[in-house]
Write a protein that holds these residues in place. Structure first.
Motif, PDB file in Angstrom:
ATOM      1  N   PRO A   1       0.797  -1.233   0.000  1.00 22.11           N
ATOM      2  CA  PRO A   1       0.000   0.000   0.000  1.00 22.11           C
ATOM      3  C   PRO A   1       0.826   1.277   0.000  1.00 22.11           C
ATOM      4  CG  PRO A   1      -0.132  -1.132   2.130  1.00 22.11           C
ATOM      5  CD  PRO A   1       0.529  -2.075   1.176  1.00 22.11           C
ATOM      6  N   ALA A   2       1.950   1.290   0.718  1.00 22.89           N
ATOM      7  CA  ALA A   2       2.755   2.512   0.780  1.00 22.89           C
ATOM      8  C   ALA A   2       3.352   2.841  -0.582  1.00 22.89           C
ATOM      9  CB  ALA A   2       3.859   2.347   1.824  1.00 22.89           C
ATOM     10  N   GLU A   3       3.894   1.832  -1.252  1.00 24.62           N
ATOM     11  CA  GLU A   3       4.478   2.062  -2.566  1.00 24.62           C
ATOM     12  C   GLU A   3       3.399   2.426  -3.586  1.00 24.62           C
ATOM     13  OE1 GLU A   3       5.047  -0.449  -0.610  1.00 24.62           O
ATOM     14  OE2 GLU A   3       7.223  -0.746  -0.361  1.00 24.62           O
ATOM     15  N   PHE A   4       2.265   1.706  -3.537  1.00 28.44           N
ATOM     16  CA  PHE A   4       1.183   1.987  -4.480  1.00 28.44           C
ATOM     17  C   PHE A   4       0.695   3.426  -4.323  1.00 28.44           C
ATOM     18  CE2 PHE A   4      -3.015   1.978  -6.297  1.00 28.44           C
ATOM     19  CZ  PHE A   4      -2.938   1.066  -7.351  1.00 28.44           C
ATOM     20  N   ALA A   5       0.661   3.912  -3.098  1.00 26.99           N
ATOM     21  CA  ALA A   5       0.186   5.276  -2.850  1.00 26.99           C
ATOM     22  C   ALA A   5       1.093   6.327  -3.479  1.00 26.99           C
ATOM     23  CB  ALA A   5       0.059   5.510  -1.347  1.00 26.99           C
ATOM     24  N   MET A   6       2.324   5.961  -3.786  1.00 24.47           N
ATOM     25  CA  MET A   6       3.256   6.908  -4.414  1.00 24.47           C
ATOM     26  C   MET A   6       3.016   7.036  -5.917  1.00 24.47           C
ATOM     27  SD  MET A   6       6.687   5.579  -2.442  1.00 24.47           S
ATOM     28  CE  MET A   6       7.771   6.535  -3.508  1.00 24.47           C
ATOM     29  N   ALA A   7       2.226   6.136  -6.495  1.00 26.58           N
ATOM     30  CA  ALA A   7       2.010   6.148  -7.945  1.00 26.58           C
ATOM     31  C   ALA A   7       1.166   7.348  -8.350  1.00 26.58           C
ATOM     32  CB  ALA A   7       1.339   4.855  -8.390  1.00 26.58           C
ATOM     33  N   THR A   8       1.567   7.979  -9.428  1.00 25.46           N
ATOM     34  CA  THR A   8       0.769   9.060 -10.013  1.00 25.46           C
ATOM     35  C   THR A   8       0.202   8.661 -11.365  1.00 25.46           C
ATOM     36  OG1 THR A   8       2.735  10.049 -11.036  1.00 25.46           O
ATOM     37  CG2 THR A   8       2.120  10.833  -8.837  1.00 25.46           C
ATOM     38  N   ALA A   9       0.653   7.525 -11.905  1.00 26.16           N
ATOM     39  CA  ALA A   9       0.138   7.073 -13.203  1.00 26.16           C
ATOM     40  C   ALA A   9       0.214   5.564 -13.324  1.00 26.16           C
ATOM     41  CB  ALA A   9       0.904   7.718 -14.357  1.00 26.16           C
ATOM     42  N   MET A  10      -0.834   4.978 -13.927  1.00 27.61           N
ATOM     43  CA  MET A  10      -0.855   3.587 -14.367  1.00 27.61           C
ATOM     44  C   MET A  10      -0.646   3.598 -15.872  1.00 27.61           C
ATOM     45  SD  MET A  10      -4.094   1.774 -12.501  1.00 27.61           S
ATOM     46  CE  MET A  10      -3.945   1.045 -10.872  1.00 27.61           C
TER      47      MET A  10
END
Length: 458
Positions: free
Chosen positions: A143-152
C-alpha cells in the motif's frame, strides 16, 4: 518534414525482446537485434528486468542508426503487463511478471469486484493474466508504494514514457483481457471507478499519435536526431492485425504466433463467446471490438520440442497421418480452449523425432483451428510470426478449417504492424504463400480423428 521510411520498432515479447528496423517502402525488416527476455525471480516478486531491456533498447537503437538513419520509433509489447510510476516517471514497484501466482491469493476478494464478461469481454484468467488483478494485488500487498504512484501505464506506453517523458495509455493494451476497459463504450470499466483508479490512468491516446520527440539524453546516448518522433505504440497481437485492417477485405482472421497464439476474427460469423474457453474481446487499433481466442502455443512448442531444430521427412508425415498419432490438449493448462485437460498421446509408441515433430505441429494447428471456430472466423486465415514458417502447421490449419491459409513472410509480423503507425494509407499487404486445404484426404481425416478423440474423452 519528408516522409518517414525507416522505423525502429521496439518489440518486447514475453520470451524475446527485439528491435527491428522496418523499411516502409517495402514493408520489410532490413535489420534486427534480439535478446532473451527472462523475468527476474527475486524479491519483492518475479518481475521484468526493465533495466536490462532498456540497455538493450538503447544499444540497439544506436547500432541500427549507425547502419541506417532512423526516422521514427514505434513500440509494441506483450499484454497483461503494466507499470506504476511516480511523478518523475520512476517505477514505484517492479513491473510484475504475469506468470507469478501472487494475484491468485486474493482471488475471492478480486472476483467480488471485477466486472462481468458482458461488460469488458475479459474472461477470468489465472495468475496475473488479468492486469486488473495484478494492480489489485499490488495495492493490497504494497500500500505505501502503491500510494506513491501518479500514473498507471500499459507496457508499450511505459517504454514510450522513458523515451519521451510523456505519459499516455492506448486502447489495444487496455482492452487486452485487463478488466480495465469496456470495449462497447470505449471507456474505462466499472472496476477502475470502483477502486478509484481513474485518476491514475494516463490519458488515452491513439496508437499512431506522436507522443513527442526523444528526450535529449536519449539522443545523446544513441546518436539519433533529437527530433526523432516516438509513436504511442500498441499491443503486439493487434500490431499483427493492423496491416490487414488497413488493406484486406473482411471476412478474414489473423493468427499471431509467439509465446501466445492469438486468433482474431474480422467480419466473421456472429457467435456467443465462451469465457470459460479463453475467448475474449480484444480492441483493435481503431478502437473496435475484435472477437479473439488464445492459447500458449509458443510455450507449448518450446516445451514439447525441447528447443531441438525442425527435422522431419515426408515419410514421417505420412506415418503420423496414417497411424493417427495424436497429441491431445493441453500441455499448458489454465488457459486456452481446453484449460482443464491434461495432455495425452495416442498411437505414439516408438515414434521417431521427425514423427513427433509432425504430431506436435498438427496439435498446434488443431488447437488454433479450435480457437478460430470459437470466435466465428470466416474467410482466409493469415498466420504471422514463427509458426508461419512451419509448413506442417500451415497445412493442417488449412485442412482443419477448410479455408485458405496465408503464411506471412515477415520474420516478426508485429514489427511490420507497429511500423505502420508511422505510415500513410496502405494499399498492399506484405507477401506470403497462400496454401489451400490439402487435396490428400488423409489430412482432413486426421483432423477429424483428433476431434473425435476429444469427444471420446468428454
Amino acid at each position: 518534414m519528408s516522409a518517414m521510411r525507416h522505423i525502429a520498432v521496439i518489440d518486447i515479447g514475453k520470451t524475446n525482446a527485439k528491435v527491428a528496423l522496418v523499411d516502409l517502402t517495402t514493408l520489410s525488416e532490413v535489420a534486427l537485434r534480439r535478446m532473451a527476455n527472462a523475468p527476474v525471480r527475486q524479491a519483492p516478486y518475479p518481475h521484468h528486468d526493465v533495466e536490462a531491456l532498456w540497455t538493450f533498447i538503447l544499444d540497439s537503437l544506436a547500432g541500427l542508426n549507425r547502419e541506417q538513419c532512423i526516422d521514427a520509433i514505434s513500440i509494441t509489447t506483450h499484454g497483461a503487463t503494466g507499470a506504476l510510476v511516480d511523478a518523475s516517471g520512476d517505477l514505484v514497484l517492479p513491473v510484475l511478471d504475469y506468470e507469478f501466482d501472487g494475484p491468485d491469493r486474493l482471488v475471492a476478494d478480486y472476483d467480488a469486484i471485477r466486472p462481468p464478461f458482458a461488460e469488458t469481454g475479459t474472461p477470468r484468467l489465472p495468475l496475473g493474466l488479468n492486469l486488473g488483478a495484478q494492480f489489485f494485488w499490488q495495492q493490497r500487498s504494497f500500500p505505501a508504494e502503491f500510494a506513491m504512484a501518479t500514473a498507471m501505464l500499459m507496457y508499450p506506453q511505459y517504454w514510450a514514457l522513458r523515451l519521451t517523458g510523456v505519459a499516455a495509455n492506448e486502447v489495444t493494451s487496455l482492452g487486452c483481457h485487463t478488466d480495465l476497459w469496456n470495449p462497447w463504450t470505449a471507456d474505462f470499466s466499472s472496476l477502475v471507478d470502483r477502486l478509484e483508479w481513474r485518476r491514475l490512468m494516463a490519458p488515452v491516446r491513439p496508437a499512431r499519435d506522436q507522443l513527442g520527440p526523444i528526450l535529449p539524453a536519449i539522443a545523446a546516448r544513441t546518436g539519433l536526431d533529437p527530433l526523432t518522433p516516438v509513436f504511442c505504440g500498441l499491443h503486439d497481437s493487434n500490431a499483427s492485425l493492423l496491416p490487414h485492417l488497413l488493406s484486406d477485405t473482411p471476412p478474414f482472421s489473423v493468427v499471431s504466433t509467439g509465446t501466445w497464439v492469438v486468433s482474431m476474427a474480422v467480419g466473421g460469423n456472429q457467435i456467443v463467446l465462451d469465457a470459460a474457453r479463453d475467448t475474449l474481446v480484444n480492441v483493435n487499433a481503431r478502437g473496435n471490438p475484435v472477437p479473439s481466442a488464445r492459447f500458449m502455443g509458443g510455450r507449448e512448442f518450446s516445451v514439447l520440442t525441447g528447443g531441438q531444430p525442425e527435422t522431419w521427412t515426408e515419410d514421417d508425415v505420412g506415418a503420423v497421418l496414417a497411424r493417427k498419432t495424436l497429441l491431445l490438449p493441453s500441455t499448458q493448462q489454465g488457459s486456452g480452449p481446453f484449460p482443464h485437460r491434461a495432455a495425452t498421446w495416442l498411437n505414439a509408441d516408438d515414434i521417431n523425432s521427425g514423427q513427433r515433430f509432425a504430431a506436435i505441429s498438427f496439435y498446434l494447428a488443431l488447437m488454433t483451428a479450435t480457437c478460430l471456430d470459437l470466435i466465428g472466423a470466416d474467410g482466409p486465415t493469415i498466420v504471422e510470426g514463427p509458426f508461419a514458417r512451419n509448413r506442417l502447421f500451415v497445412g493442417m490449419l488449412a485442412a482443419a478449417t477448410v479455408r485458405a491459409v496465408v503464411a506471412s513472410e515477415a520474420a516478426t509480423g508485429t514489427s511490420i504492424g507497429a511500423a505502420l503507425l508511422a505510415s500513410g494509407p496502405v494499399t498492399a499487404q506484405g507477401k506470403g504463400e497462400r496454401m489451400q486445404p490439402p487435396t490428400d484426404r488423409a489430412w482432413a481425416e486426421y483432423a477429424g480423428a483428433w476431434r473425435a478423440a476429444l469427444e471420446t474423452q468428454d
